[in-house]
Enzyme design. Structure first.
Site, PDB file in Angstrom:
ATOM      1  N   HIS A 144       2.544   7.149  -1.773  1.00 22.99           N
ATOM      2  CA  HIS A 144       2.783   8.000  -0.604  1.00 22.99           C
ATOM      3  C   HIS A 144       1.495   8.290   0.136  1.00 22.99           C
ATOM      4  O   HIS A 144       0.407   7.831  -0.239  1.00 22.99           O
ATOM      5  CB  HIS A 144       3.473   9.307  -1.022  1.00 22.99           C
ATOM      6  CG  HIS A 144       2.720  10.145  -2.013  1.00 22.99           C
ATOM      7  ND1 HIS A 144       1.504  10.734  -1.743  1.00 22.99           N
ATOM      8  CD2 HIS A 144       3.023  10.503  -3.292  1.00 22.99           C
ATOM      9  CE1 HIS A 144       1.090  11.429  -2.782  1.00 22.99           C
ATOM     10  NE2 HIS A 144       1.990  11.295  -3.750  1.00 22.99           N
ATOM     11  N   CYS A 152       0.961   9.865  -9.026  1.00 21.27           N
ATOM     12  CA  CYS A 152       1.328   8.916  -7.978  1.00 21.27           C
ATOM     13  C   CYS A 152       0.115   8.106  -7.526  1.00 21.27           C
ATOM     14  O   CYS A 152      -1.001   8.318  -7.971  1.00 21.27           O
ATOM     15  CB  CYS A 152       1.931   9.647  -6.778  1.00 21.27           C
ATOM     16  SG  CYS A 152       3.500  10.461  -7.124  1.00 21.27           S
TER      17      CYS A 152
END
Length: 484
Positions: A144, A152
């Protein structure tokens, strides 16, 4: 074909599959592929809507986008520096360990999130069948924007907008899913020698085979799972009339690897095997086993942050001038934290296998036919075994399909459960979902939007099912839940 026509076509498909229509449901998700990148595609004989494949490397903090050219092979389109990743080198083991996943994953249109709280994102698909077979847990592991991570891979907003657009066009062109390959580092003999003492090495040996399949063919390797391991490019044995059935927790069916792929992979592994053994025999120092270091950041971004550090990513070389980037490739929000400096435990600079150690069933390299000292040394430390390419022998000898050597069940416990993650502090994460605010505020408060209409989706009352949780922006820790 214009974007408007593409969107109209996607809407027509919505009656039977609403996934495509959701790919470009707002201004952020509908940004065109930049003209410079389209020109690069043309130069490399690629079509805008041809299939893509993504490879990612933690230690180098780089994400590669590969795209199929008109010859049918994948070629490198662009390499993106990663702004932030979290955890340690090694696979994700459990919910809340802050590890970014490693392995092979499949990204479908449903995993693309145009309403992400972190600008745009796609879900990696962790855990896959292999992860689940070992009881590994975790959710909402994304690639992202926002340049901040807890489990992430975080890019800048500008980078993820470009990557998202390239992926969106491949789906509009008919690709059902693209492969996402995540590695701890580039799978070179030098890196393998450097990390040879790491308890995650059996797992890394296994996924390197998939890396080798891709590098010798430039085709997306077919990935299956059985006996708690990865299997790459399997096909039914000659004369078999039954389709292959794979189950990550069950015994492997009889299968072979096509001769052209198997021979090319074997040759590459023999070269790697010899080079690796040379490096070890010369006393190549092993990497430190780190504790408490939370991930890494590409040096391009670390150089733009006061007291910025690369963490577990490769640091900048002394005196190196980052002339390739006069400015960072994207906006770094003021809330981002670079990897924290932490004490690391040094290890010995020599390596000897433990007495009685069992060679993992998912061996990294095929043995060389030569008996030189380097090949022998590599085999002694577990970097070479006859099991790797036994499938071709199965096909050649026309043996009974029920007993191919490569598909023989493992005779010992799977070696893919390193516990190194247990030693890493979780820095106050909990097992609760972060409370969702009424409206994501990162884009509006941290930096100006890319275009006037860039945050048109900010008023959306609820995020898409795959959206990352929305949390307060007042601190780094509070912005992420313990999902990762």
């Amino acid at each position: 074909m214009t974007s408007a026509v593409l969107l109209a076509g996607a809407a027509l498909l919505a009656g039977c599959n609403g996934e495509d229509a959701s790919l470009a449901s707002n201004a952020k998700a509908n940004q065109p592929v930049p003209p410079k990148l389209v020109a690069a595609m043309t130069e490399k004989d690629m079509e805008l809507q041809s299939p893509i494949l993504i490879r990612l490397f933690k230690q180098e903090a780089e994400l590669e986008v590969w795209k199929q050219n008109r010859s049918g092979k994948f070629a490198l389109l662009k390499t993106y520096p990663i702004c932030r990743w979290s955890g340690d080198l090694g696979p994700k083991m459990r919910e809340g360990d802050r590890q970014a996943p490693e392995g092979f994953y499949s990204i479908t249109p449903a995993q693309m999130n145009p309403r992400s709280a972190y600008y745009l994102s796609f879900n990696t698909g962790y855990p896959n069948a292999f992860d689940k077979s070992l009881g590994r847990t975790g959710s909402e592991l994304m690639v992202h924007g926002d340049c901040s991570s807890r489990g992430c891979y975080a890019m800048t907003d500008e980078q993820i907008a470009e990557i998202y657009a390239v992926g969106r066009e491949s789906f509009f062109g008919g690709q059902r899913a693209f492969q996402f390959q995540a590695y701890p580092f580039r799978m070179t003999p030098a890196n393998l020698a450097k990390h040879r003492n790491n308890p995650n090495m059996p797992f890394w040996k296994m996924i390197k085979e998939g890396n080798d399949h891709f590098e010798v063919t430039h085709q997306e390797p077919k990935v299956e799972f059985c006996e708690h391991k990865y299997v790459f490019d399997p096909v039914a044995p000659p004369g078999s009339t039954k389709p292959l059935q794979f189950n990550a927790s069950a015994q492997c069916p009889a299968y072979v690897v096509p001769d052209d792929i198997a021979s090319a992979v074997r040759e590459k592994q023999e070269r790697d095997n010899t080079e690796l053994a040379k490096l070890i025999s010369k006393g190549t120092p092993v990497a430190r086993l780190n504790t408490g270091i939370d991930g890494g950041m590409n040096r391009v971004f670390a150089a733009k942050i006061p007291d910025g550090q690369t963490g577990l990513s490769d640091p900048a070389e002394p005196g190196l001038k980052l002339t390739a980037y006069s400015t960072a490739p994207g906006t770094i929000p003021p809330t981002v934290n670079p990897p924290r400096d932490s004490a690391a435990t040094p290890v010995a600079t020599s390596y000897e296998p433990e007495a009685g150690a069992t060679r993992p069933s998912s061996s990294l390299l095929a043995p060389s036919s030569s008996s030189n000292i380097f090949s022998n040394l590599a085999r002694k430390i577990g970097f070479g075994t006859a099991d790797t390419t036994a499938t071709t022998a199965t096909a050649t000898k026309q043996t009974a399909p029920a007993k191919p050597k490569i598909a023989a069940p493992a005779t010992h416990a799977p070696p893919h459960r390193p516990v190194v993650a247990e030693k890493r502090p979780v820095h106050g994460t909990t097992e609760k979902t972060a409370e969702k605010s009424d409206k994501p505020k990162q884009v509006a408060t941290a930096r100006p939007p890319l275009k006037p209409a860039i945050d048109a989706d900010a008023a959306a009352p609820t995020p898409a099912p795959s959206a990352a949780p929305v949390a307060s922006t007042n601190s780094f820790d509070s912005r992420f839940s313990a999902f990762r």
